[in-house]
Design a protein around this motif. Structure first.
Motif, PDB file in Angstrom:
ATOM      1  N   VAL A  39      47.227  55.462 -63.846  1.00 41.30           N
ATOM      2  CA  VAL A  39      47.280  54.666 -62.783  1.00 41.30           C
ATOM      3  C   VAL A  39      45.749  54.104 -62.338  1.00 41.30           C
ATOM      4  CG1 VAL A  39      47.948  54.017 -60.531  1.00 41.30           C
ATOM      5  CG2 VAL A  39      49.217  55.325 -61.925  1.00 41.30           C
ATOM      6  N   ALA A  40      44.887  54.944 -62.400  1.00 37.54           N
ATOM      7  CA  ALA A  40      43.479  54.745 -62.064  1.00 37.54           C
ATOM      8  C   ALA A  40      42.541  55.818 -62.564  1.00 37.54           C
ATOM      9  CB  ALA A  40      43.350  54.443 -60.424  1.00 37.54           C
ATOM     10  N   LEU A  41      41.367  55.393 -62.862  1.00 40.90           N
ATOM     11  CA  LEU A  41      40.163  56.346 -63.079  1.00 40.90           C
ATOM     12  C   LEU A  41      39.110  55.886 -62.335  1.00 40.90           C
ATOM     13  CD1 LEU A  41      39.882  56.107 -67.070  1.00 40.90           C
ATOM     14  CD2 LEU A  41      40.445  57.984 -65.424  1.00 40.90           C
ATOM     15  N   LEU A  42      38.747  57.017 -61.376  1.00 44.95           N
ATOM     16  CA  LEU A  42      38.023  56.582 -60.318  1.00 44.95           C
ATOM     17  C   LEU A  42      36.567  57.482 -60.743  1.00 44.95           C
ATOM     18  CD1 LEU A  42      40.363  57.524 -57.520  1.00 44.95           C
ATOM     19  CD2 LEU A  42      39.857  55.082 -58.389  1.00 44.95           C
ATOM     20  N   GLN A  97      27.979  59.885 -66.785  1.00 43.33           N
ATOM     21  CA  GLN A  97      28.792  58.990 -65.716  1.00 43.33           C
ATOM     22  C   GLN A  97      30.121  58.580 -65.982  1.00 43.33           C
ATOM     23  OE1 GLN A  97      27.432  54.985 -65.307  1.00 43.33           O
ATOM     24  NE2 GLN A  97      27.573  55.107 -62.853  1.00 43.33           N
ATOM     25  N   ARG A  98      30.438  58.507 -67.299  1.00 45.20           N
ATOM     26  CA  ARG A  98      31.956  58.335 -67.496  1.00 45.20           C
ATOM     27  C   ARG A  98      32.582  59.388 -67.286  1.00 45.20           C
ATOM     28  NH1 ARG A  98      33.049  55.310 -73.040  1.00 45.20           N
ATOM     29  NH2 ARG A  98      34.977  55.248 -72.208  1.00 45.20           N
ATOM     30  N   ASN A  99      32.053  60.557 -67.743  1.00 42.61           N
ATOM     31  CA  ASN A  99      32.709  62.177 -67.594  1.00 42.61           C
ATOM     32  C   ASN A  99      33.015  62.447 -66.431  1.00 42.61           C
ATOM     33  OD1 ASN A  99      32.999  61.955 -70.551  1.00 42.61           O
ATOM     34  ND2 ASN A  99      31.009  63.038 -70.730  1.00 42.61           N
ATOM     35  N   ARG A 100      32.133  61.973 -65.487  1.00 39.16           N
ATOM     36  CA  ARG A 100      32.394  62.282 -63.957  1.00 39.16           C
ATOM     37  C   ARG A 100      33.352  61.452 -63.286  1.00 39.16           C
ATOM     38  NH1 ARG A 100      26.608  62.594 -64.417  1.00 39.16           N
ATOM     39  NH2 ARG A 100      26.372  60.468 -63.127  1.00 39.16           N
ATOM     40  N   ARG A 101      34.772  62.026 -63.280  1.00 38.59           N
ATOM     41  CA  ARG A 101      35.742  61.008 -62.801  1.00 38.59           C
ATOM     42  C   ARG A 101      36.949  61.754 -62.287  1.00 38.59           C
ATOM     43  NH1 ARG A 101      36.216  62.726 -68.082  1.00 38.59           N
ATOM     44  NH2 ARG A 101      38.366  62.838 -68.995  1.00 38.59           N
ATOM     45  N   THR A 155      34.320  66.549 -64.679  1.00 39.99           N
ATOM     46  CA  THR A 155      32.775  66.580 -64.667  1.00 39.99           C
ATOM     47  C   THR A 155      32.043  66.504 -66.033  1.00 39.99           C
ATOM     48  OG1 THR A 155      32.534  68.984 -64.787  1.00 39.99           O
ATOM     49  CG2 THR A 155      33.030  68.155 -62.568  1.00 39.99           C
ATOM     50  N   ASP A 156      30.838  66.356 -65.994  1.00 34.81           N
ATOM     51  CA  ASP A 156      29.998  66.389 -67.106  1.00 34.81           C
ATOM     52  C   ASP A 156      29.607  67.844 -67.336  1.00 34.81           C
ATOM     53  OD1 ASP A 156      27.951  66.869 -65.507  1.00 34.81           O
ATOM     54  OD2 ASP A 156      27.067  64.747 -65.398  1.00 34.81           O
ATOM     55  N   ASP A 157      28.724  67.872 -68.350  1.00 38.26           N
ATOM     56  CA  ASP A 157      28.455  69.402 -68.729  1.00 38.26           C
ATOM     57  C   ASP A 157      27.038  69.954 -67.811  1.00 38.26           C
ATOM     58  OD1 ASP A 157      26.592  67.963 -70.078  1.00 38.26           O
ATOM     59  OD2 ASP A 157      27.071  69.199 -71.997  1.00 38.26           O
ATOM     60  N   THR A 158      26.745  69.100 -66.965  1.00 37.12           N
ATOM     61  CA  THR A 158      25.226  69.435 -66.180  1.00 37.12           C
ATOM     62  C   THR A 158      25.731  70.643 -65.484  1.00 37.12           C
ATOM     63  OG1 THR A 158      24.537  67.057 -66.465  1.00 37.12           O
ATOM     64  CG2 THR A 158      23.516  68.573 -64.960  1.00 37.12           C
ATOM     65  N   PRO A 160      35.753  65.452 -72.138  1.00 35.56           N
ATOM     66  CA  PRO A 160      34.784  64.494 -71.797  1.00 35.56           C
ATOM     67  C   PRO A 160      35.271  63.247 -72.376  1.00 35.56           C
ATOM     68  CG  PRO A 160      34.170  65.897 -73.440  1.00 35.56           C
ATOM     69  CD  PRO A 160      35.092  66.712 -72.875  1.00 35.56           C
ATOM     70  N   ARG A 161      35.176  62.098 -71.792  1.00 36.43           N
ATOM     71  CA  ARG A 161      35.503  60.976 -72.368  1.00 36.43           C
ATOM     72  C   ARG A 161      34.398  60.334 -73.375  1.00 36.43           C
ATOM     73  NH1 ARG A 161      36.215  56.358 -68.627  1.00 36.43           N
ATOM     74  NH2 ARG A 161      37.509  55.482 -70.299  1.00 36.43           N
ATOM     75  N   ALA A 162      33.180  60.746 -72.896  1.00 31.97           N
ATOM     76  CA  ALA A 162      31.990  60.046 -73.848  1.00 31.97           C
ATOM     77  C   ALA A 162      31.161  61.521 -74.095  1.00 31.97           C
ATOM     78  CB  ALA A 162      31.261  59.137 -73.300  1.00 31.97           C
ATOM     79  N   SER A 163      29.976  60.832 -74.690  1.00 31.74           N
ATOM     80  CA  SER A 163      29.038  62.107 -74.943  1.00 31.74           C
ATOM     81  C   SER A 163      28.442  62.524 -73.766  1.00 31.74           C
ATOM     82  CB  SER A 163      28.083  61.627 -76.290  1.00 31.74           C
ATOM     83  OG  SER A 163      27.052  62.518 -76.366  1.00 31.74           O
ATOM     84  N   ASN A 164      27.986  63.773 -73.537  1.00 31.33           N
ATOM     85  CA  ASN A 164      27.091  64.168 -72.514  1.00 31.33           C
ATOM     86  C   ASN A 164      25.560  64.099 -72.827  1.00 31.33           C
ATOM     87  OD1 ASN A 164      28.921  65.114 -70.436  1.00 31.33           O
ATOM     88  ND2 ASN A 164      29.940  66.322 -71.736  1.00 31.33           N
TER      89      ASN A 164
END
Length: 226
Positions: free
Chosen positions: A93-96, A202-206, A139-142, A191-195
């Motif tokens: 429904v949403a990706l925030l 930024q895309r992975n932090r959602r 989250t990302d992997d940071t 992840p949705r994208a490469s870290n």
């Protein structure tokens, strides 16, 4: 004057053989009850198969067969779609973005995040009032900084805390029951994208908000009419 001759033993044997032959033809054995029951069952199965074949032919001639086939195909397509939705965690429904949803990459909602959740709550209330709502934190992997490490051992716990924060806010903004919400924390495992890039991180932090299909009783007979 006629004479009566005594019957000899050979004549008596012949008469007995003749009587036996009349009752049971030579070369044919009497069938047992089990054999007769098996034959009866076989004939009944054959009769049912013939009736089914005649019914199928009538259904094809009247178009009923194709109507039922189309209904079955529709049922299979719907089941396939719902199984895929369940496997993928429901319909998104949403990706925030976490960067706009929370203050300072923590778990406190920002003013813009609260406004975004208020609009989302109205949408869920009006469109999916009976659905199970699934909230996923990612989250990302940071590695976490020192301030966050004091509260969360890893990104996994941080993502779960963000998901539950969103759940609590949506509960306050809707009349949906608590049992309709599911909160999950995936950390950096999906992840949705490469870290390797800032944009990818930024895309992975959602936070993902999804709804699950309504439960159905698939044991009911298929509908055969439109």
């Amino acid at each position: 004057m006629s004479r009566l001759f005594p019957l000899g033993p050979f004549v008596l044997i012949g008469l007995l053989v003749g009587c036996t032959t009349a009752r049971e033809p030579v070369g044919r054995k009497a069938r047992s009850p089990d054999s007769l029951r098996a034959e009866n069952a076989r004939l009944q199965d054959k009769n049912r198969a013939l009736r089914d074949s005649l019914q199928l032919r009538r259904d094809i001639e009247t178009g009923q067969y194709y109507r039922e086939l189309r209904i079955l195909h529709d049922q299979i397509n719907r089941l396939t779609y719902e199984v895929r939705q369940l496997r993928d965690g429901g319909m998104t429904v949403a990706l925030l973005s976490v960067d706009t949803l929370f203050k300072s990459a923590g778990t406190t909602l920002s003013e813009g995040g609260t406004k975004r959740l208020r609009a989302l709550a109205r949408h869920l209330q009006s469109t999916y009032p009976n659905r199970t709502v699934r909230i996923e934190g990612h989250t990302d992997d940071t590695p976490l900084g020192d301030s966050l490490q004091e509260r969360f051992p890893s990104n996994w716990e941080l993502s779960a805390a963000r998901a539950t924060t969103v759940v609590r806010q949506l509960l306050d903004l809707t009349s949906l029951d608590r049992s309709q919400f599911v909160a999950l924390g995936y950390g950096s495992t999906r992840p949705r994208a490469s870290n390797d890039t800032a944009r990818g991180r930024q895309r992975n932090r959602r936070v993902r908000v999804a709804v699950l299909p309504l439960p159905k009783d698939y044991s009911r007979p298929f509908e055969t009419t439109w």
